[in-house]
Design a protein around this motif. Structure first.
Motif, PDB file in Angstrom:
ATOM      1  N   ALA A 230      72.138  13.158  32.725  1.00  0.00           N
ATOM      2  CA  ALA A 230      71.674  14.420  32.143  1.00  0.00           C
ATOM      3  C   ALA A 230      71.762  14.381  30.619  1.00  0.00           C
ATOM      4  N   LEU A 231      72.701  13.641  30.070  1.00  0.00           N
ATOM      5  CA  LEU A 231      72.813  13.481  28.626  1.00  0.00           C
ATOM      6  C   LEU A 231      71.617  12.678  28.113  1.00  0.00           C
ATOM      7  N   ASP A 232      71.289  11.623  28.812  1.00  0.00           N
ATOM      8  CA  ASP A 232      70.120  10.802  28.482  1.00  0.00           C
ATOM      9  C   ASP A 232      68.845  11.642  28.610  1.00  0.00           C
ATOM     10  N   PHE A 233      68.790  12.490  29.624  1.00  0.00           N
ATOM     11  CA  PHE A 233      67.656  13.393  29.853  1.00  0.00           C
ATOM     12  C   PHE A 233      67.503  14.357  28.678  1.00  0.00           C
ATOM     13  N   ALA A 234      68.591  14.990  28.267  1.00  0.00           N
ATOM     14  CA  ALA A 234      68.545  15.917  27.136  1.00  0.00           C
ATOM     15  C   ALA A 234      68.108  15.205  25.861  1.00  0.00           C
ATOM     16  N   ASP A 235      68.456  13.931  25.740  1.00  0.00           N
ATOM     17  CA  ASP A 235      68.137  13.156  24.547  1.00  0.00           C
ATOM     18  C   ASP A 235      66.770  12.479  24.613  1.00  0.00           C
ATOM     19  N   SER A 236      65.946  12.827  25.597  1.00  0.00           N
ATOM     20  CA  SER A 236      64.628  12.191  25.722  1.00  0.00           C
ATOM     21  C   SER A 236      63.591  12.792  24.779  1.00  0.00           C
ATOM     22  N   ALA A 237      63.960  13.802  24.017  1.00  0.00           N
ATOM     23  CA  ALA A 237      63.140  14.344  22.934  1.00  0.00           C
ATOM     24  C   ALA A 237      63.897  14.022  21.648  1.00  0.00           C
ATOM     25  N   ILE A 238      63.334  13.139  20.837  1.00  0.00           N
ATOM     26  CA  ILE A 238      64.082  12.580  19.718  1.00  0.00           C
ATOM     27  C   ILE A 238      63.443  12.954  18.386  1.00  0.00           C
ATOM     28  N   ALA A 239      64.231  13.607  17.528  1.00  0.00           N
ATOM     29  CA  ALA A 239      63.796  13.903  16.161  1.00  0.00           C
ATOM     30  C   ALA A 239      64.240  12.746  15.277  1.00  0.00           C
ATOM     31  N   LEU A 240      63.304  12.231  14.496  1.00  0.00           N
ATOM     32  CA  LEU A 240      63.577  11.103  13.608  1.00  0.00           C
ATOM     33  C   LEU A 240      63.368  11.517  12.158  1.00  0.00           C
ATOM     34  N   PRO A 241      63.903  10.751  11.217  1.00  0.00           N
ATOM     35  CA  PRO A 241      63.676  11.062   9.804  1.00  0.00           C
ATOM     36  C   PRO A 241      62.177  11.085   9.488  1.00  0.00           C
ATOM     37  N   GLY A 242      61.837  11.822   8.461  1.00  0.00           N
ATOM     38  CA  GLY A 242      60.443  11.884   8.040  1.00  0.00           C
ATOM     39  C   GLY A 242      59.596  12.798   8.898  1.00  0.00           C
ATOM     40  N   GLY A 243      60.230  13.683   9.662  1.00  0.00           N
ATOM     41  CA  GLY A 243      59.473  14.620  10.487  1.00  0.00           C
ATOM     42  C   GLY A 243      58.852  14.008  11.730  1.00  0.00           C
ATOM     43  N   GLN A 244      59.233  12.795  12.063  1.00  0.00           N
ATOM     44  CA  GLN A 244      58.697  12.169  13.271  1.00  0.00           C
ATOM     45  C   GLN A 244      59.426  12.701  14.495  1.00  0.00           C
TER      46      GLN A 244
ATOM     47  N   MET B 119      51.572  18.589  35.640  1.00  0.00           N
ATOM     48  CA  MET B 119      52.390  19.714  36.117  1.00  0.00           C
ATOM     49  C   MET B 119      53.840  19.260  36.351  1.00  0.00           C
ATOM     50  N   CYS B 120      54.004  18.093  36.942  1.00  0.00           N
ATOM     51  CA  CYS B 120      55.345  17.546  37.195  1.00  0.00           C
ATOM     52  C   CYS B 120      56.052  17.240  35.877  1.00  0.00           C
ATOM     53  N   THR B 121      55.309  16.653  34.957  1.00  0.00           N
ATOM     54  CA  THR B 121      55.878  16.301  33.664  1.00  0.00           C
ATOM     55  C   THR B 121      56.306  17.556  32.908  1.00  0.00           C
ATOM     56  N   ALA B 122      55.500  18.610  33.002  1.00  0.00           N
ATOM     57  CA  ALA B 122      55.843  19.875  32.347  1.00  0.00           C
ATOM     58  C   ALA B 122      57.123  20.457  32.942  1.00  0.00           C
ATOM     59  N   GLN B 123      57.319  20.311  34.248  1.00  0.00           N
ATOM     60  CA  GLN B 123      58.559  20.781  34.890  1.00  0.00           C
ATOM     61  C   GLN B 123      59.765  20.027  34.330  1.00  0.00           C
ATOM     62  N   LEU B 124      59.621  18.722  34.151  1.00  0.00           N
ATOM     63  CA  LEU B 124      60.710  17.919  33.593  1.00  0.00           C
ATOM     64  C   LEU B 124      61.027  18.364  32.164  1.00  0.00           C
ATOM     65  N   ARG B 125      60.001  18.528  31.348  1.00  0.00           N
ATOM     66  CA  ARG B 125      60.232  18.946  29.954  1.00  0.00           C
ATOM     67  C   ARG B 125      60.869  20.335  29.897  1.00  0.00           C
ATOM     68  N   SER B 126      60.447  21.214  30.787  1.00  0.00           N
ATOM     69  CA  SER B 126      61.009  22.569  30.809  1.00  0.00           C
ATOM     70  C   SER B 126      62.498  22.533  31.164  1.00  0.00           C
ATOM     71  N   LEU B 127      62.853  21.773  32.196  1.00  0.00           N
ATOM     72  CA  LEU B 127      64.265  21.670  32.559  1.00  0.00           C
ATOM     73  C   LEU B 127      65.049  21.019  31.429  1.00  0.00           C
ATOM     74  N   ARG B 128      64.463  20.020  30.788  1.00  0.00           N
ATOM     75  CA  ARG B 128      65.156  19.362  29.666  1.00  0.00           C
ATOM     76  C   ARG B 128      65.522  20.387  28.591  1.00  0.00           C
ATOM     77  N   GLU B 129      64.602  21.269  28.249  1.00  0.00           N
ATOM     78  CA  GLU B 129      64.886  22.267  27.213  1.00  0.00           C
ATOM     79  C   GLU B 129      65.989  23.226  27.657  1.00  0.00           C
ATOM     80  N   GLN B 130      66.030  23.559  28.936  1.00  0.00           N
ATOM     81  CA  GLN B 130      67.085  24.442  29.442  1.00  0.00           C
ATOM     82  C   GLN B 130      68.436  23.739  29.431  1.00  0.00           C
ATOM     83  N   VAL B 131      68.454  22.455  29.791  1.00  0.00           N
ATOM     84  CA  VAL B 131      69.697  21.672  29.736  1.00  0.00           C
ATOM     85  C   VAL B 131      70.167  21.560  28.281  1.00  0.00           C
ATOM     86  N   ARG B 132      69.233  21.307  27.366  1.00  0.00           N
ATOM     87  CA  ARG B 132      69.595  21.243  25.946  1.00  0.00           C
ATOM     88  C   ARG B 132      70.179  22.581  25.483  1.00  0.00           C
ATOM     89  N   SER B 133      69.615  23.681  25.979  1.00  0.00           N
ATOM     90  CA  SER B 133      70.124  25.003  25.630  1.00  0.00           C
ATOM     91  C   SER B 133      71.563  25.173  26.121  1.00  0.00           C
TER      92      SER B 133
END
Length: 199
Positions: A22-36, A66-80
């Motif tokens: 779940a930690l790896d899941f939460a970290d699957s959206a990565i902010a990088l330097p330079g606004g990437q 649709m499945c991918t959107a469900q994963l991203r949605s749960l990821r944001e809730q876990v991050r919250s």
């Protein structure tokens, strides 16, 4: 939003990610330097690859948007929920509901089946159509285990802006990777050199 152009990891897994998917899941959206920004769940193919690499889906599962959107949605809730835990604030009800909903999507009991040749047997339902539900439930359960277990006290955010990853603190280390630690140390050294000197 950029997606990683290859299957190569942008950063190594954060401390604790091997123990807590779940930690790896939460970290699957990565902010990088330079606004990437890199979203390892940005497309169905990328999400399928991410799930396959973690044993949560077969290689050819054929996830749809649709499945991918469900994963991203749960990821944001876990991050919250992780953010609430780190900040010592109450969790948002929507985040709790999302995780609890994912937890209840998959039956926990092995159901009774009957094979004409071998007779009765028990097995957990897990057809291809339920792959995402199973992955969501597994990740939600792991997030709940992390948040309620002894390692919850070690959960923190990477101390190197703009990094947005979570990790389990080990000693004094507050960075998710050597790269982030080097960047934070360089920023501190630069701030010391550019600070006005007293006369």
């Amino acid at each position: 939003m950029e997606e990683s152009p290859s299957a190569e990891p942008v950063l190594p897994p954060a401390p604790g990610a091997e123990q807590y998917p779940a930690l790896d899941f939460a970290d699957s959206a990565i902010a990088l330097p330079g606004g990437q920004f890199i979203d390892l769940l940005g497309t169905p193919a990328a999400a399928n690859r991410w799930l396959t690499e973690r044993g949560l889906a077969p290689a050819g599962a054929g996830l749809q948007e649709m499945c991918t959107a469900q994963l991203r949605s749960l990821r944001e809730q876990v991050r919250s929920l992780f953010a609430s835990r780190v900040a010592g604030l109450p969790a948002l009800p929507a985040a709790l509901s999302a995780v609890n909903d994912a937890l209840t999507r998959v039956p926990t009991a092995a159901l009774l089946h009957w094979d004409e040749k071998n007779g009765p047997f028990r097995a957990a339902p897990h057809p291809i159509t339920e792959i995402v539900d199973h992955a969501l439930a597994t990740l939600a359960a792991n997030a709940a285990d992390l948040l309620t277990g002894p390692d919850a006290e070690r959960l923190t955010t990477c101390g190197s802006a703009p990094c947005n990853r979570y990790l389990l603190r080990h000693g004094r280390r507050h960075w998710c990777s050597t790269r982030c630690g080097d960047r934070a140390r360089a920023a501190r050294a630069y701030a010391r050199r550019t600070r006005p000197q007293p006369m």
